[in-house]
Write an enzyme that holds these catalytic residues in place. Structure first.
Site, mmCIF file in Angstrom:
data_model
loop_
_atom_site.group_PDB
_atom_site.id
_atom_site.type_symbol
_atom_site.label_atom_id
_atom_site.label_comp_id
_atom_site.label_asym_id
_atom_site.label_seq_id
_atom_site.Cartn_x
_atom_site.Cartn_y
_atom_site.Cartn_z
ATOM 1 N N LYS A 34 5.435 4.721 -17.152
ATOM 2 C CA LYS A 34 5.333 5.924 -16.356
ATOM 3 C C LYS A 34 4.787 7.013 -17.262
ATOM 4 O O LYS A 34 5.302 7.208 -18.370
ATOM 5 C CB LYS A 34 6.744 6.284 -15.876
ATOM 6 C CG LYS A 34 6.804 7.275 -14.791
ATOM 7 C CD LYS A 34 8.229 7.298 -14.214
ATOM 8 C CE LYS A 34 8.414 8.436 -13.249
ATOM 9 N NZ LYS A 34 8.745 9.704 -13.883
ATOM 10 N N ASP A 149 -6.109 13.897 -29.945
ATOM 11 C CA ASP A 149 -4.703 13.685 -29.572
ATOM 12 C C ASP A 149 -4.253 12.287 -29.977
ATOM 13 O O ASP A 149 -3.613 11.592 -29.211
ATOM 14 C CB ASP A 149 -4.501 13.915 -28.074
ATOM 15 C CG ASP A 149 -3.019 14.063 -27.725
ATOM 16 O OD1 ASP A 149 -2.228 14.419 -28.626
ATOM 17 O OD2 ASP A 149 -2.657 13.803 -26.571
ATOM 18 N N LYS A 151 -1.954 9.875 -31.616
ATOM 19 C CA LYS A 151 -0.554 9.797 -32.043
ATOM 20 C C LYS A 151 -0.051 8.436 -31.591
ATOM 21 O O LYS A 151 -0.684 7.806 -30.722
ATOM 22 C CB LYS A 151 0.270 10.935 -31.454
ATOM 23 C CG LYS A 151 0.089 11.081 -29.976
ATOM 24 C CD LYS A 151 0.781 12.304 -29.457
ATOM 25 C CE LYS A 151 0.473 12.470 -27.991
ATOM 26 N NZ LYS A 151 0.990 13.639 -27.363
ATOM 27 N N ASN A 154 -0.218 7.169 -28.014
ATOM 28 C CA ASN A 154 -1.534 6.945 -27.403
ATOM 29 C C ASN A 154 -2.229 5.712 -27.963
ATOM 30 O O ASN A 154 -3.404 5.488 -27.694
ATOM 31 C CB ASN A 154 -2.445 8.161 -27.629
ATOM 32 C CG ASN A 154 -2.046 9.323 -26.751
ATOM 33 O OD1 ASN A 154 -1.295 9.128 -25.792
ATOM 34 N ND2 ASN A 154 -2.500 10.504 -27.071
ATOM 35 N N ASP A 167 -5.804 6.998 -23.610
ATOM 36 C CA ASP A 167 -5.516 8.369 -23.259
ATOM 37 C C ASP A 167 -6.488 9.367 -23.879
ATOM 38 O O ASP A 167 -6.249 9.901 -24.961
ATOM 39 C CB ASP A 167 -4.078 8.725 -23.679
ATOM 40 C CG ASP A 167 -3.537 9.857 -22.835
ATOM 41 O OD1 ASP A 167 -4.350 10.638 -22.315
ATOM 42 O OD2 ASP A 167 -2.313 9.958 -22.697
ATOM 43 N N THR A 184 -0.399 17.547 -30.263
ATOM 44 C CA THR A 184 1.005 17.607 -30.653
ATOM 45 C C THR A 184 1.084 18.145 -32.071
ATOM 46 O O THR A 184 0.364 17.674 -32.941
ATOM 47 C CB THR A 184 1.596 16.183 -30.595
ATOM 48 O OG1 THR A 184 1.250 15.612 -29.345
ATOM 49 C CG2 THR A 184 3.091 16.199 -30.756
HETATM 50 P P1 AMP Z 1 0.331 6.871 -19.488
HETATM 51 O O1 AMP Z 1 0.412 7.417 -18.124
HETATM 52 O O2 AMP Z 1 -1.072 6.559 -19.916
HETATM 53 O O3 AMP Z 1 1.062 7.715 -20.493
HETATM 54 O O4 AMP Z 1 1.066 5.452 -19.455
HETATM 55 C C1 AMP Z 1 2.445 5.317 -19.308
HETATM 56 C C2 AMP Z 1 2.918 4.067 -20.010
HETATM 57 O O5 AMP Z 1 2.382 2.898 -19.361
HETATM 58 C C3 AMP Z 1 2.446 3.936 -21.449
HETATM 59 O O6 AMP Z 1 3.318 4.577 -22.308
HETATM 60 C C4 AMP Z 1 2.410 2.442 -21.691
HETATM 61 O O7 AMP Z 1 3.677 1.963 -22.069
HETATM 62 C C5 AMP Z 1 2.063 1.906 -20.331
HETATM 63 N N1 AMP Z 1 0.622 1.649 -20.251
HETATM 64 C C6 AMP Z 1 -0.350 2.547 -19.973
HETATM 65 N N2 AMP Z 1 -1.554 1.988 -19.957
HETATM 66 C C7 AMP Z 1 -1.371 0.683 -20.259
HETATM 67 C C8 AMP Z 1 -2.266 -0.446 -20.403
HETATM 68 N N3 AMP Z 1 -3.572 -0.309 -20.252
HETATM 69 N N4 AMP Z 1 -1.710 -1.648 -20.697
HETATM 70 C C9 AMP Z 1 -0.379 -1.758 -20.869
HETATM 71 N N5 AMP Z 1 0.503 -0.756 -20.741
HETATM 72 C C10 AMP Z 1 0.021 0.466 -20.433
#
Ligand code: AMP
Length: 290
Positions: A34, A149, A151, A154, A167, A184
């Site tokens: 999320k 960004d 970190k 990401n 990201d 950050t």
């Molecule tokens: P974000 O909205 O990009 O911050 O994604 C939320 C969380 O979803 C991240 O912290 C990851 O744990 C997981 N996530 C995001 N994108 C991916 C991806 N392409 N493959 C696997 N997990 C993902």
């Protein structure tokens, strides 16, 4: 969801053929995480059986925070990048309520989780990740993209443990010096915390911060308050604890990146040639990371 209203595909050669995507093209699996503006799901494109991550963002949220422009920029940048250490954005579609990004699936998730689980990384792993990041950044810089960004949150890992920069929310495509305060605090270069003009060298500083964090478990200028972190960055108050034990070469690399004068920081090319990277980094970028 209705059939998507528009088609947006990556136009580089290795991309899937141009087509209209919609939610009907995917089987949705488990939630992967999320984020600030939506959820990410494991998904499979029905025809090709190709596994992807679908990031579902609610338009209302984006409009509420007036982020449409930023999201559009993030998507355009990520779609134009095609490098083994940059998470691919294959395409996107939308309906009345949602925007869905079709992303490369990073099987092992966040590098941050690995770092928290093990406390700190071995020199081989740290060097492999820094080399992968350096190569990805060299590619981005060559395309006039400064990430700004970077970190651990990401940074994602694929099924082989290969690092993927994800990201691009704060990245910017520009040849000129920039002037916006973002990112950050812990990872920010002095010129950014002071709100001075900055360029590509901010990412080189961040590589120094990350290298330290990979090896010691915490970023170098961490403090109780933001104000104290700010002070420590401005003083370049860099200390190497005696434990965990870290090699002289690794400390040398960190000290050559955490330099106030951005023009004196080690270049990306010099990072790749640094003895610590040459000795420790796995050339395949996976170092058989278990
Ligand atoms: P974000 O909205 O990009 O911050 O994604 C939320 C969380 O979803 C991240 O912290 C990851 O744990 C997981 N996530 C995001 N994108 C991916 C991806 N392409 N493959 C696997 N997990 C993902």
């Amino acid at each position: 969801m209705s059939r998507s209203e528009s088609t947006h595909n990556h136009n580089e050669q290795s991309s899937p053929p141009l087509r209209k995507w919609s939610m009907d093209d995917f089987e949705i699996g488990k939630p992967l995480g999320k984020g600030k503006f939506g959820r990410v799901y494991l998904a499979r494109e029905i025809k090709s059986k190709y596994i992807v991550a679908l990031k579902v963002i609610f338009k209302q949220q984006i409009e509420k925070y007036r982020l449409s422009h930023q999201l559009k920029r993030e998507m355009e940048i990520q779609m134009s990048l095609n490098h083994p250490n940059v998470l691919r954005l294959y395409g996107w579609f939308h309906d009345d309520e949602r925007i869905c990004l079709i992303l490369e699936y990073a099987h092992r998730g966040e590098l941050y989780r690995e770092l928290r689980k093990t406390g700190h990384l071995s020199e081989k792993k740290a060097a492999t990740y820094i080399a992968s990041l350096t190569q990805a950044l060299a590619y981005c810089h060559q395309k006039d993209v400064i990430h700004r960004d970077i970190k651990p949150e990401n940074l994602l890992l694929d099924h082989e443990g290969r690092l993927k920069i994800a990201d691009f929310g704060w990245s910017v495509q520009s040849k000129s010096k920039r002037n916006t305060m973002c990112g950050t605090l812990d990872y920010l270069a002095p010129e950014m915390v002071e709100n001075r003009a900055h360029d590509y060298a901010v990412d080189n500083w961040t590589l120094g911060v990350l290298c330290y964090e990979f090896l010691y478990g915490n970023p170098p200028f961490e403090a109780e308050t933001q104000k104290d972190t700010f002070r420590r960055i401005m003083k370049i108050d860099l200390m190497f604890p005696s434990l965990p034990s870290v090699s002289r070469e690794a400390k040398d690399l960190i000290s050559r990146l955490l330099v106030r004068d951005s023009s004196k920081r080690l270049s990306l090319q010099k990072i790749i040639e640094h003895p610590w990277i040459v000795k420790n980094a796995d050339p395949g970028g996976t170092c058989s990371v278990k």
